[in-house]
Design a protein around this motif. Structure first.
Motif, PDB file in Angstrom:
ATOM      1  N   UNK A 291      47.565 145.665  -9.558  1.00 25.34           N
ATOM      2  CA  UNK A 291      47.247 144.472  -8.778  1.00 25.34           C
ATOM      3  C   UNK A 291      47.056 143.260  -9.686  1.00 25.34           C
ATOM      4  N   UNK A 292      46.288 143.450 -10.764  1.00 29.15           N
ATOM      5  CA  UNK A 292      46.014 142.346 -11.686  1.00 29.15           C
ATOM      6  C   UNK A 292      47.291 141.925 -12.416  1.00 29.15           C
ATOM      7  N   UNK A 293      48.092 142.887 -12.849  1.00 29.82           N
ATOM      8  CA  UNK A 293      49.332 142.565 -13.575  1.00 29.82           C
ATOM      9  C   UNK A 293      50.303 141.782 -12.699  1.00 29.82           C
ATOM     10  N   UNK A 294      50.396 142.157 -11.421  1.00 33.06           N
ATOM     11  CA  UNK A 294      51.298 141.454 -10.517  1.00 33.06           C
ATOM     12  C   UNK A 294      50.882 139.991 -10.360  1.00 33.06           C
ATOM     13  N   UNK A 295      49.587 139.765 -10.195  1.00 31.36           N
ATOM     14  CA  UNK A 295      49.088 138.399 -10.044  1.00 31.36           C
ATOM     15  C   UNK A 295      49.185 137.630 -11.359  1.00 31.36           C
ATOM     16  N   UNK A 296      48.944 138.322 -12.469  1.00 32.94           N
ATOM     17  CA  UNK A 296      49.046 137.684 -13.784  1.00 32.94           C
ATOM     18  C   UNK A 296      50.459 137.158 -14.010  1.00 32.94           C
ATOM     19  N   UNK A 297      51.453 137.940 -13.635  1.00 31.74           N
ATOM     20  CA  UNK A 297      52.847 137.521 -13.791  1.00 31.74           C
ATOM     21  C   UNK A 297      53.112 136.204 -13.076  1.00 31.74           C
ATOM     22  N   UNK A 298      52.646 136.102 -11.839  1.00 31.29           N
ATOM     23  CA  UNK A 298      52.899 134.901 -11.041  1.00 31.29           C
ATOM     24  C   UNK A 298      52.108 133.710 -11.581  1.00 31.29           C
ATOM     25  N   UNK A 299      50.845 133.938 -11.909  1.00 30.24           N
ATOM     26  CA  UNK A 299      50.018 132.837 -12.416  1.00 30.24           C
ATOM     27  C   UNK A 299      50.511 132.346 -13.774  1.00 30.24           C
ATOM     28  N   UNK A 300      50.979 133.263 -14.610  1.00 29.54           N
ATOM     29  CA  UNK A 300      51.509 132.864 -15.921  1.00 29.54           C
ATOM     30  C   UNK A 300      52.742 131.969 -15.754  1.00 29.54           C
ATOM     31  N   UNK A 301      53.590 132.307 -14.810  1.00 25.36           N
ATOM     32  CA  UNK A 301      54.756 131.467 -14.542  1.00 25.36           C
ATOM     33  C   UNK A 301      54.319 130.068 -14.108  1.00 25.36           C
ATOM     34  N   UNK A 302      53.256 130.010 -13.294  1.00 21.89           N
ATOM     35  CA  UNK A 302      52.753 128.712 -12.857  1.00 21.89           C
ATOM     36  C   UNK A 302      52.195 127.889 -13.996  1.00 21.89           C
ATOM     37  N   UNK A 303      51.544 128.557 -14.943  1.00 21.09           N
ATOM     38  CA  UNK A 303      51.027 127.849 -16.121  1.00 21.09           C
ATOM     39  C   UNK A 303      52.163 127.330 -16.983  1.00 21.09           C
ATOM     40  N   UNK A 304      53.168 128.158 -17.193  1.00 25.85           N
ATOM     41  CA  UNK A 304      54.281 127.771 -18.064  1.00 25.85           C
ATOM     42  C   UNK A 304      55.111 126.636 -17.472  1.00 25.85           C
ATOM     43  N   UNK A 305      55.217 126.612 -16.145  1.00 27.63           N
ATOM     44  CA  UNK A 305      56.002 125.555 -15.506  1.00 27.63           C
ATOM     45  C   UNK A 305      55.209 124.262 -15.365  1.00 27.63           C
ATOM     46  N   UNK A 306      53.885 124.329 -15.579  1.00 23.70           N
ATOM     47  CA  UNK A 306      53.041 123.153 -15.419  1.00 23.70           C
ATOM     48  C   UNK A 306      52.536 122.962 -14.007  1.00 23.70           C
TER      49      UNK A 306
ATOM     50  N   UNK B 269      42.022 138.656 -12.591  1.00 25.83           N
ATOM     51  CA  UNK B 269      41.153 139.764 -12.159  1.00 25.83           C
ATOM     52  C   UNK B 269      40.280 139.335 -10.983  1.00 25.83           C
ATOM     53  N   UNK B 270      39.752 138.110 -11.045  1.00 25.73           N
ATOM     54  CA  UNK B 270      38.932 137.594  -9.950  1.00 25.73           C
ATOM     55  C   UNK B 270      39.755 137.471  -8.667  1.00 25.73           C
ATOM     56  N   UNK B 271      40.964 136.974  -8.790  1.00 25.83           N
ATOM     57  CA  UNK B 271      41.854 136.817  -7.644  1.00 25.83           C
ATOM     58  C   UNK B 271      42.151 138.186  -7.011  1.00 25.83           C
ATOM     59  N   UNK B 272      42.422 139.176  -7.855  1.00 29.71           N
ATOM     60  CA  UNK B 272      42.685 140.528  -7.347  1.00 29.71           C
ATOM     61  C   UNK B 272      41.480 141.065  -6.586  1.00 29.71           C
TER      62      UNK B 272
END
Length: 217
Positions: free
Chosen positions: A125-140, A152-155
């Motif tokens: 669960x955490x890894x799936x959300x981390x993937x999406x959030x990391x993409x959002x950080x990288x794209x700005x 982890x909090x989001x999960x």
């Protein structure tokens, strides 16, 4: 004895069927063996105990989710649509186990599962959300924040909604009871608020200046 993929699939299908009808705790390996029509010795060639069998079913489900994520959530997709798609994928892959106590238990989320399997699900669960959030950080699209702790909090937030809306748990709380499809919609509503906050992080200085109106999506 010769390993037979057909038998392995029959064992898994039978286990899921019995878990769905009786629950994990009340289903025994002996009953699965009898239903499949194999010997105990044959069963040990595939699964030595119920925990191994459960773990294999969960692993298969999580792999199925990874395949869907890779296919349906491209790197260029914005964060909120990606989260919505992830929640829909989980409903598709985990929804068939709603009454099995495997992924989301009927009488409590993750009910009756060994710690090793719980850890596997929560880590995914955490890894799936981390993937999406990391993409959002990288794209700005999202602002800087501590990714591991926020993911982890989001999960936990999504997990808590699922638990609180569970048919039995909600009778002991002030929560409303929802069916699985309604839970997904509620998770989407929470996600909209959560992701909006990550786009516009508030510090102590600007909290009082922040408008109470959320961005439109």
């Amino acid at each position: 004895m010769i390993y037979n993929k057909n038998i392995r699939e029959r064992i898994i299908d039978t286990a899921v069927e019995r878990f769905n009808h009786y629950g994990v705790a009340k289903t025994t390996m002996a009953e699965i063996i009898q239903t499949v029509g194999i010997s105990s010795a044959t069963m040990t060639l595939y699964f030595s105990n119920k925990i191994e069998l459960i773990a294999e079913i969960v692993k298969h489900t999580l792999q199925e989710e990874r395949d869907y994520i890779n296919r349906l959530i491209p790197k260029g997709m914005r964060v909120l649509p990606s989260v919505y798609k992830l929640l829909e994928i989980r409903e598709r892959t985990r929804g068939k186990y709603n009454h099995t106590q495997l992924i989301y238990g009927y009488d409590g989320v993750y009910s009756g599962l060994p710690e090793s399997v719980l850890a596997m699900i929560k880590s995914a669960d955490v890894k799936q959300l981390t993937l999406i959030l990391r993409r959002g950080l990288r794209s700005g699209e999202l602002k800087d924040f501590p990714l591991p702790s926020v993911a982890a909090l989001y999960a936990e937030l999504l997990y808590g909604l699922n638990l609180g809306a569970n048919a039995r748990v909600c009778r002991m709380t002030l929560s409303d009871c929802y069916n699985p499809e309604e839970i997904v919609e509620k998770q989407k509503e929470i996600s909209k608020i959560f992701i909006n906050g990550l786009r516009h992080p508030l510090n102590h200085e600007n909290i009082l200046l922040a408008s109470p109106v959320l961005d439109t999506f």
